[in-house]
Design a protein around this motif. Structure first.
Motif, short mmCIF file in Angstrom:
data_model
loop_
_atom_site.label_atom_id
_atom_site.label_comp_id
_atom_site.label_asym_id
_atom_site.label_seq_id
_atom_site.Cartn_x
_atom_site.Cartn_y
_atom_site.Cartn_z
N LEU A 117 0.89 -1.16 0.00
CA LEU A 117 0.00 0.00 0.00
C LEU A 117 0.93 1.21 0.00
N ASN A 118 0.77 2.06 -1.03
CA ASN A 118 1.65 3.23 -1.17
C ASN A 118 0.88 4.55 -1.15
N VAL A 119 1.55 5.58 -0.69
CA VAL A 119 0.98 6.93 -0.63
C VAL A 119 2.13 7.92 -0.73
N VAL A 120 1.84 9.12 -1.26
CA VAL A 120 2.84 10.20 -1.31
C VAL A 120 2.27 11.41 -0.57
N VAL A 121 3.15 12.07 0.17
CA VAL A 121 2.74 13.19 1.04
C VAL A 121 3.57 14.43 0.67
N GLU A 122 2.88 15.57 0.57
CA GLU A 122 3.58 16.86 0.39
C GLU A 122 3.68 17.53 1.76
N ILE A 123 4.88 18.01 2.07
CA ILE A 123 5.08 18.69 3.37
C ILE A 123 5.71 20.05 3.16
N VAL A 176 18.98 12.63 -3.07
CA VAL A 176 17.76 13.40 -3.41
C VAL A 176 17.99 14.11 -4.74
N PRO A 177 17.09 14.01 -5.71
CA PRO A 177 15.85 13.24 -5.68
C PRO A 177 16.12 11.74 -5.47
N HIS A 178 15.13 11.03 -4.88
CA HIS A 178 15.31 9.59 -4.63
C HIS A 178 15.73 8.94 -5.95
N PRO A 179 16.77 8.13 -5.96
CA PRO A 179 17.37 7.65 -7.22
C PRO A 179 16.45 6.78 -8.07
N ARG A 180 15.47 6.11 -7.46
CA ARG A 180 14.64 5.18 -8.24
C ARG A 180 13.21 5.72 -8.48
N MET A 181 12.94 6.90 -7.94
CA MET A 181 11.54 7.37 -7.97
C MET A 181 11.00 7.56 -9.39
N TRP A 182 11.82 8.05 -10.32
CA TRP A 182 11.31 8.43 -11.66
C TRP A 182 10.88 7.19 -12.46
N LYS A 183 11.36 6.01 -12.05
CA LYS A 183 11.02 4.79 -12.78
C LYS A 183 9.95 3.98 -12.06
N ARG A 184 9.50 4.50 -10.88
CA ARG A 184 8.57 3.74 -10.06
C ARG A 184 7.16 4.28 -10.21
N ALA A 185 6.27 3.58 -10.91
CA ALA A 185 4.89 4.04 -11.07
C ALA A 185 4.21 4.14 -9.70
N PHE A 186 4.60 3.27 -8.74
CA PHE A 186 3.96 3.32 -7.42
C PHE A 186 4.33 4.59 -6.65
N VAL A 187 5.32 5.32 -7.15
CA VAL A 187 5.64 6.66 -6.60
C VAL A 187 5.07 7.74 -7.50
N MET A 188 5.32 7.62 -8.81
CA MET A 188 4.98 8.69 -9.73
C MET A 188 3.49 8.94 -9.86
N ILE A 189 2.68 7.88 -9.83
CA ILE A 189 1.24 8.08 -10.00
C ILE A 189 0.63 8.81 -8.80
N PRO A 190 0.91 8.40 -7.55
CA PRO A 190 0.41 9.21 -6.42
C PRO A 190 1.03 10.60 -6.36
N LEU A 191 2.31 10.73 -6.78
CA LEU A 191 2.95 12.05 -6.77
C LEU A 191 2.25 12.98 -7.76
N TYR A 192 1.96 12.47 -8.95
CA TYR A 192 1.30 13.27 -9.98
C TYR A 192 -0.08 13.75 -9.51
N GLU A 193 -0.72 12.90 -8.69
CA GLU A 193 -2.06 13.23 -8.19
C GLU A 193 -2.03 14.53 -7.37
N ILE A 194 -0.91 14.77 -6.66
CA ILE A 194 -0.87 15.95 -5.77
C ILE A 194 0.11 17.02 -6.23
N ALA A 195 0.87 16.72 -7.31
CA ALA A 195 1.88 17.69 -7.77
C ALA A 195 2.04 17.57 -9.27
N LYS A 196 1.18 18.26 -9.99
CA LYS A 196 1.13 18.07 -11.45
C LYS A 196 2.17 18.90 -12.18
N ASP A 197 2.95 19.72 -11.41
CA ASP A 197 3.93 20.60 -12.09
C ASP A 197 5.36 20.13 -11.90
#
Ligand SMILES: Nc1nc2nc(S)n(CCO)c2c(=O)[nH]1
Length: 158
Positions: free
Chosen positions: A55-61, A113-134
């Motif tokens: 279960l994955n989630v991304v948080v903006e702080i 930083v940026p996390h080295p594997r984040m750009w290739k991980r849909a389980f990160v990018m899809i929730p990230l895109y939901e809250i940060a489209k820019d």
């Protein structure tokens, strides 16, 4: 104050409870304010596949902590919620990864930083895109990055 993004994941025990407790701990820190929380996504394991779904989630702080202070606190939360590293890429109660911190970059093995594997991980990018489209990476817009990712094995949890 600096804007940061944290990637959280759990695939042991009561996954949503672990994520909710981690987000509560993040928001309780006097120098951190949780500004946005993505939807929760049930995701098939990437890398070490012989384990339960995540279960994955991304948080903006917003935070006045330094990147290293933020990392240290994320590690504290993992300890608090009894994260056990049985197998390096294996099951865990909670993962709290620093994804982005303003435009800060670091290749330090302790904090990359940026996390080295984040750009290739849909389980990160899809929730990230939901809250940060820019968000962009090397001039590539996050929407374009996602277009080139395999989006199978990711299910939004309503
Ligand atoms: N779907 C999915 N696969 C994963 N593989 C690893 S390691 N992790 C832990 C990431 O730090 C995950 C994850 O959070 N979600």
């Amino acid at each position: 104050m600096a804007k940061g993004y944290l990637g959280l994941g759990s695939n042991m025990g009561d996954k949503k409870e672990y994520l909710d407790q981690a987000i509560e701990q993040i928001n309780q820190h006097p120098s951190i304010t949780v500004k946005k929380v993505s939807s929760y996504y049930e995701t098939d394991p990437i890398g070490y596949t012989e384990q339960d779904v995540f279960l994955n989630v991304v948080v903006e702080i917003d935070t006045s902590l330094s990147p290293y202070e933020l990392l240290a606190y994320c590690n504290e939360i993992e300890e608090l919620l009894k994260r056990k590293r049985i197998i390096r890429w294996g099951p865990r109660t909670i993962d709290v990864d620093v994804l982005l911190y303003e435009n800060y970059t670091s290749d330090d093995e302790k904090l990359t930083v940026p996390h080295p594997r984040m750009w290739k991980r849909a389980f990160v990018m899809i929730p990230l895109y939901e809250i940060a489209k820019d968000i962009t990476n090397n001039g590539e817009h996050i929407g374009e990055i996602i277009k080139n990712l395999c989006k199978e094995g990711i299910r939004k949890v309503d």
